[in-house]
Design a protein around this motif. Structure first.
Motif, PDB file in Angstrom:
ATOM      1  N   GLN A  63       0.547   5.740   0.825  1.00 34.18           N
ATOM      2  CA  GLN A  63      -0.230   6.911   1.178  1.00 34.18           C
ATOM      3  C   GLN A  63       0.583   8.152   0.833  1.00 34.18           C
ATOM      4  O   GLN A  63       1.634   8.398   1.425  1.00 34.18           O
ATOM      5  CB  GLN A  63      -0.617   6.922   2.651  1.00 34.18           C
ATOM      6  CG  GLN A  63      -1.573   8.054   3.004  1.00 34.18           C
ATOM      7  CD  GLN A  63      -2.229   7.863   4.351  1.00 34.18           C
ATOM      8  OE1 GLN A  63      -1.718   7.161   5.216  1.00 34.18           O
ATOM      9  NE2 GLN A  63      -3.377   8.491   4.534  1.00 34.18           N
ATOM     10  N   LYS A 110      -3.669  12.483   0.329  1.00 38.19           N
ATOM     11  CA  LYS A 110      -4.460  11.495  -0.385  1.00 38.19           C
ATOM     12  C   LYS A 110      -4.773  10.300   0.507  1.00 38.19           C
ATOM     13  O   LYS A 110      -4.109  10.054   1.511  1.00 38.19           O
ATOM     14  CB  LYS A 110      -3.729  11.006  -1.635  1.00 38.19           C
ATOM     15  CG  LYS A 110      -3.465  12.085  -2.669  1.00 38.19           C
ATOM     16  CD  LYS A 110      -2.779  11.523  -3.894  1.00 38.19           C
ATOM     17  CE  LYS A 110      -3.667  10.558  -4.651  1.00 38.19           C
ATOM     18  NZ  LYS A 110      -3.014  10.068  -5.895  1.00 38.19           N
ATOM     19  N   GLN A 111      -5.809   9.562   0.112  1.00 32.81           N
ATOM     20  CA  GLN A 111      -6.168   8.337   0.809  1.00 32.81           C
ATOM     21  C   GLN A 111      -5.136   7.245   0.547  1.00 32.81           C
ATOM     22  O   GLN A 111      -4.499   7.206  -0.509  1.00 32.81           O
ATOM     23  CB  GLN A 111      -7.551   7.857   0.361  1.00 32.81           C
ATOM     24  CG  GLN A 111      -8.709   8.733   0.785  1.00 32.81           C
ATOM     25  CD  GLN A 111      -9.051   8.558   2.231  1.00 32.81           C
ATOM     26  OE1 GLN A 111      -8.790   9.429   3.058  1.00 32.81           O
ATOM     27  NE2 GLN A 111      -9.631   7.415   2.568  1.00 32.81           N
ATOM     28  N   ARG A 112      -5.004   6.349   1.512  1.00 34.74           N
ATOM     29  CA  ARG A 112      -4.133   5.205   1.325  1.00 34.74           C
ATOM     30  C   ARG A 112      -4.723   4.284   0.258  1.00 34.74           C
ATOM     31  O   ARG A 112      -5.940   4.051   0.232  1.00 34.74           O
ATOM     32  CB  ARG A 112      -3.968   4.460   2.651  1.00 34.74           C
ATOM     33  CG  ARG A 112      -2.940   3.348   2.624  1.00 34.74           C
ATOM     34  CD  ARG A 112      -2.545   2.946   4.034  1.00 34.74           C
ATOM     35  NE  ARG A 112      -3.697   2.550   4.823  1.00 34.74           N
ATOM     36  CZ  ARG A 112      -3.676   2.442   6.148  1.00 34.74           C
ATOM     37  NH1 ARG A 112      -2.569   2.717   6.821  1.00 34.74           N
ATOM     38  NH2 ARG A 112      -4.772   2.067   6.794  1.00 34.74           N
ATOM     39  N   GLU A 113      -3.884   3.758  -0.624  1.00 33.40           N
ATOM     40  CA  GLU A 113      -4.345   2.910  -1.698  1.00 33.40           C
ATOM     41  C   GLU A 113      -3.474   1.666  -1.814  1.00 33.40           C
ATOM     42  O   GLU A 113      -2.273   1.694  -1.521  1.00 33.40           O
ATOM     43  CB  GLU A 113      -4.352   3.654  -3.037  1.00 33.40           C
ATOM     44  CG  GLU A 113      -2.982   4.092  -3.516  1.00 33.40           C
ATOM     45  CD  GLU A 113      -3.019   4.834  -4.843  1.00 33.40           C
ATOM     46  OE1 GLU A 113      -4.082   4.860  -5.498  1.00 33.40           O
ATOM     47  OE2 GLU A 113      -1.976   5.394  -5.235  1.00 33.40           O
ATOM     48  N   TYR A 144       0.840  -1.184   0.000  1.00 38.31           N
ATOM     49  CA  TYR A 144       0.000   0.000   0.000  1.00 38.31           C
ATOM     50  C   TYR A 144       0.879   1.237   0.000  1.00 38.31           C
ATOM     51  O   TYR A 144       2.064   1.164   0.346  1.00 38.31           O
ATOM     52  CB  TYR A 144      -0.901   0.043   1.233  1.00 38.31           C
ATOM     53  CG  TYR A 144      -2.098  -0.882   1.201  1.00 38.31           C
ATOM     54  CD1 TYR A 144      -3.377  -0.377   0.995  1.00 38.31           C
ATOM     55  CD2 TYR A 144      -1.955  -2.242   1.399  1.00 38.31           C
ATOM     56  CE1 TYR A 144      -4.481  -1.209   0.992  1.00 38.31           C
ATOM     57  CE2 TYR A 144      -3.057  -3.086   1.389  1.00 38.31           C
ATOM     58  CZ  TYR A 144      -4.316  -2.557   1.186  1.00 38.31           C
ATOM     59  OH  TYR A 144      -5.407  -3.394   1.182  1.00 38.31           O
TER      60      TYR A 144
END
Length: 115
Positions: A39, A43-46, A37
């Motif tokens: 982050q 921004k959102q964690r992806e 993952y």
């Protein structure tokens, strides 16, 4: 229980490469699905990529063709080879492992892509 330790982050110029590693240990570790993952600031964690116990992989569209996820079963270590890095790849990168009990996270490693 599982412990995860990431390494390999750093500062690179656009177009450069890095290889991240995640070492898994503990009684609950083994050949289980693992993921990377990230982050980025603001921004959102992806989820970037994942790899199954038998080596099957998948990636988000933004990194396809540039990143490669792999694992070394004997060392219980997962890798993320990152090529053609761009500023938008700048983020803290985390590894995860999911076993029968829970999903475990490492502390993260910083990747910065800047000229």
């Amino acid at each position: 229980q599982v412990q995860l330790v990431e390494s390999g982050g750093g500062l690179v110029q656009p177009g450069g490469s890095l290889r991240l590693a995640c070492a898994a240990s503990g009684s609950g570790s083994g050949t289980y699905p693992m993921s990377w993952y990230r982050q980025a600031p603001g921004k959102q964690r992806e989820q970037v990529a994942f790899i199954t116990s038998n080596g099957r992989t998948n990636y988000i569209d933004s990194v396809k063709g540039r990143f490669t996820i792999s694992r070394d079963g004997a060392k219980n270590t997962m890798y993320l080879q990152m090529n053609s890095l761009q500023p938008e790849d700048t983020a803290v990168y985390y590894c995860t492992l999911r076993n029968r009990i829970d999903e475990y996270w490492g502390q993260g490693t910083q990747v910065t892509v800047s000229s």
